[in-house]
Structures are given as C-alpha cells and as structure tokens.
Write a protein that holds these residues in place. Structure first.
Motif, PDB file in Angstrom:
ATOM      1  N   ALA A  72       1.574  -5.307  -8.140  1.00  0.00           N
ATOM      2  CA  ALA A  72       0.453  -5.208  -7.194  1.00  0.00           C
ATOM      3  C   ALA A  72       0.901  -4.566  -5.881  1.00  0.00           C
ATOM      4  CB  ALA A  72      -0.146  -6.588  -6.933  1.00  0.00           C
ATOM      5  N   LEU A  73       2.106  -4.891  -5.412  1.00  0.00           N
ATOM      6  CA  LEU A  73       2.631  -4.268  -4.193  1.00  0.00           C
ATOM      7  C   LEU A  73       2.814  -2.772  -4.419  1.00  0.00           C
ATOM      8  CD1 LEU A  73       3.890  -4.229  -1.354  1.00  0.00           C
ATOM      9  CD2 LEU A  73       6.074  -4.739  -2.441  1.00  0.00           C
ATOM     10  N   LYS A  74       3.348  -2.396  -5.557  1.00  0.00           N
ATOM     11  CA  LYS A  74       3.531  -0.980  -5.870  1.00  0.00           C
ATOM     12  C   LYS A  74       2.180  -0.263  -5.878  1.00  0.00           C
ATOM     13  CE  LYS A  74       7.596  -1.748  -8.775  1.00  0.00           C
ATOM     14  NZ  LYS A  74       8.184  -1.536 -10.109  1.00  0.00           N
ATOM     15  N   ALA A  75       1.175  -0.902  -6.464  1.00  0.00           N
ATOM     16  CA  ALA A  75      -0.156  -0.301  -6.535  1.00  0.00           C
ATOM     17  C   ALA A  75      -0.763  -0.122  -5.144  1.00  0.00           C
ATOM     18  CB  ALA A  75      -1.081  -1.154  -7.402  1.00  0.00           C
ATOM     19  N   GLN A  76      -0.526  -1.061  -4.256  1.00  0.00           N
ATOM     20  CA  GLN A  76      -1.072  -0.976  -2.902  1.00  0.00           C
ATOM     21  C   GLN A  76      -0.304   0.007  -2.027  1.00  0.00           C
ATOM     22  OE1 GLN A  76      -3.926  -2.368  -1.699  1.00  0.00           O
ATOM     23  NE2 GLN A  76      -4.207  -2.887  -3.843  1.00  0.00           N
ATOM     24  N   ALA A  77       0.969   0.224  -2.326  1.00  0.00           N
ATOM     25  CA  ALA A  77       1.795   1.110  -1.503  1.00  0.00           C
ATOM     26  C   ALA A  77       1.580   2.584  -1.829  1.00  0.00           C
ATOM     27  CB  ALA A  77       3.274   0.753  -1.671  1.00  0.00           C
ATOM     28  N   LEU A  78       1.133   2.897  -3.030  1.00  0.00           N
ATOM     29  CA  LEU A  78       0.993   4.302  -3.437  1.00  0.00           C
ATOM     30  C   LEU A  78      -0.056   5.093  -2.659  1.00  0.00           C
ATOM     31  CD1 LEU A  78       1.430   4.432  -7.312  1.00  0.00           C
ATOM     32  CD2 LEU A  78       2.708   5.711  -5.608  1.00  0.00           C
ATOM     33  N   PRO A  79      -1.267   4.599  -2.473  1.00  0.00           N
ATOM     34  CA  PRO A  79      -2.265   5.449  -1.813  1.00  0.00           C
ATOM     35  C   PRO A  79      -2.005   5.593  -0.320  1.00  0.00           C
ATOM     36  CG  PRO A  79      -3.229   3.330  -2.328  1.00  0.00           C
ATOM     37  CD  PRO A  79      -1.843   3.337  -2.927  1.00  0.00           C
ATOM     38  N   PRO A  80      -2.255   6.799   0.213  1.00  0.00           N
ATOM     39  CA  PRO A  80      -2.104   6.982   1.658  1.00  0.00           C
ATOM     40  C   PRO A  80      -3.230   6.277   2.403  1.00  0.00           C
ATOM     41  CG  PRO A  80      -2.952   8.976   0.643  1.00  0.00           C
ATOM     42  CD  PRO A  80      -2.661   8.014  -0.470  1.00  0.00           C
ATOM     43  N   PRO A  81      -3.051   6.076   3.706  1.00  0.00           N
ATOM     44  CA  PRO A  81      -4.118   5.455   4.499  1.00  0.00           C
ATOM     45  C   PRO A  81      -5.409   6.261   4.398  1.00  0.00           C
ATOM     46  CG  PRO A  81      -2.115   5.683   5.783  1.00  0.00           C
ATOM     47  CD  PRO A  81      -1.890   6.410   4.505  1.00  0.00           C
TER      48      PRO A  81
END
Length: 168
Positions: A72-81
């Motif tokens: 879940a952390l990996k999934a949240q970290a991938l997209p840019p702001p």
C-alpha cells in the motif's frame, strides 16, 4: 499558516530511501516529485525538464524493489502530487496547462524508466486468489493497479492485453 521548509534534495532522497516511518518516506517522495514538477512547469517548452528526474526514478525503483515495504505504501508513493497541489506550491502566475504537461510527462517517464519492474509488480500483486477485503490484499491490488497504469504509460503493447488479471 503556511510552513515553508527547505530540505536539500539529497536529504529528501536519503529520507525516501531509509526513514523508518512510512509517512516520512512517502512525504519525502512527494517533496522530490513536487520539486521536479515545479522545475518542469517552469522550464522552457523545448527543454526536457529533467531536473531531479534521475533522483526520483532511483528512489521509486528502490521503493518498488524493497520486499519489506508494505504494498500500500508503494502504491501511494508512485503517483506524483496532484495538479492542484503543484499550483498551490507555485502560488502565483500559475499555468494549469504547463502543470498538466509536466505531470503527464513525469508519469510517462516513470512508466518508461521503470517498465522492467512495473510488469512483474503488476503480475505478482494481481492476485489470482479470491477477493478478500483485508488491508494487505487491498494494498496488493492497489499496487498492481498502479503498476499496470504506469506500465501502460510506458507504451508497452503487452500492457493492454490482459487475460484474467495476467499478461499475455
């Protein structure tokens, strides 16, 4: 109240790769991406706006390759702001089209530069098992979907051919 904090890119890279707190790691990745997007937004249209992309790609690669990190952390970290977040950071004389172009091109760069990792991540977390609503399964599904999204942005033809959650 707005807190402006100047953290050198090297420190952000270190935090994104090594901080023990998942939120701090996520925030460091978002800060790196924000700085990169602002640089791309303000760059000459003929310029590729590559400032900081190498560091960001290296950090994202490290996150994806780390077997200890929560999917879940990996999934949240991938997209840019988001575009609104970038506009807020810029503050005035905001060009929404430039922000959109910068964000789209950065997402495509992530897909292209990490395509060797994205396909296996999408396959590994696609889940042939029956649906379960637990947090770990939801994180794996989110990571698989996010990886597939960026893999599709890489231009690989195999990303569009799915058969029951698996690649051809």
């Amino acid at each position: 109240v707005r807190l402006n904090q100047t953290v050198p890119r090297e420190d952000l890279v270190f935090l994104a790769r090594h901080d023990s707190d998942p939120y701090n790691r996520w925030q460091a990745v978002q800060s790196l991406a924000t700085q990169t997007l602002i640089a791309r937004t303000k760059s000459d249209p003929q310029d590729s706006g590559t400032a900081g992309v190498e560091q960001l790609i290296t950090v994202l690669r490290g996150l994806l390759e780390d077997p200890q990190l929560d999917p879940a952390l990996k999934a949240q970290a991938l997209p840019p702001p988001g575009e609104a977040d970038i506009a807020q950071e810029i503050g005035k004389n905001v060009d929404p089209d430039a922000i959109h172009r910068a964000r789209s091109s950065l997402s495509a760069d992530v897909g292209i530069r990490l395509r060797d990792l994205l396909r296996p991540v999408a396959e590994d977390h696609a889940g042939a098992a029956p649906f379960t609503p637990d947090a770990m399964s939801a994180g794996k599904r989110a990571l698989s979907n996010r990886a597939l999204h960026y893999y599709a942005l890489s231009g690989e033809a195999s990303a569009s051919r799915l058969d029951s959650g698996r690649f051809d």
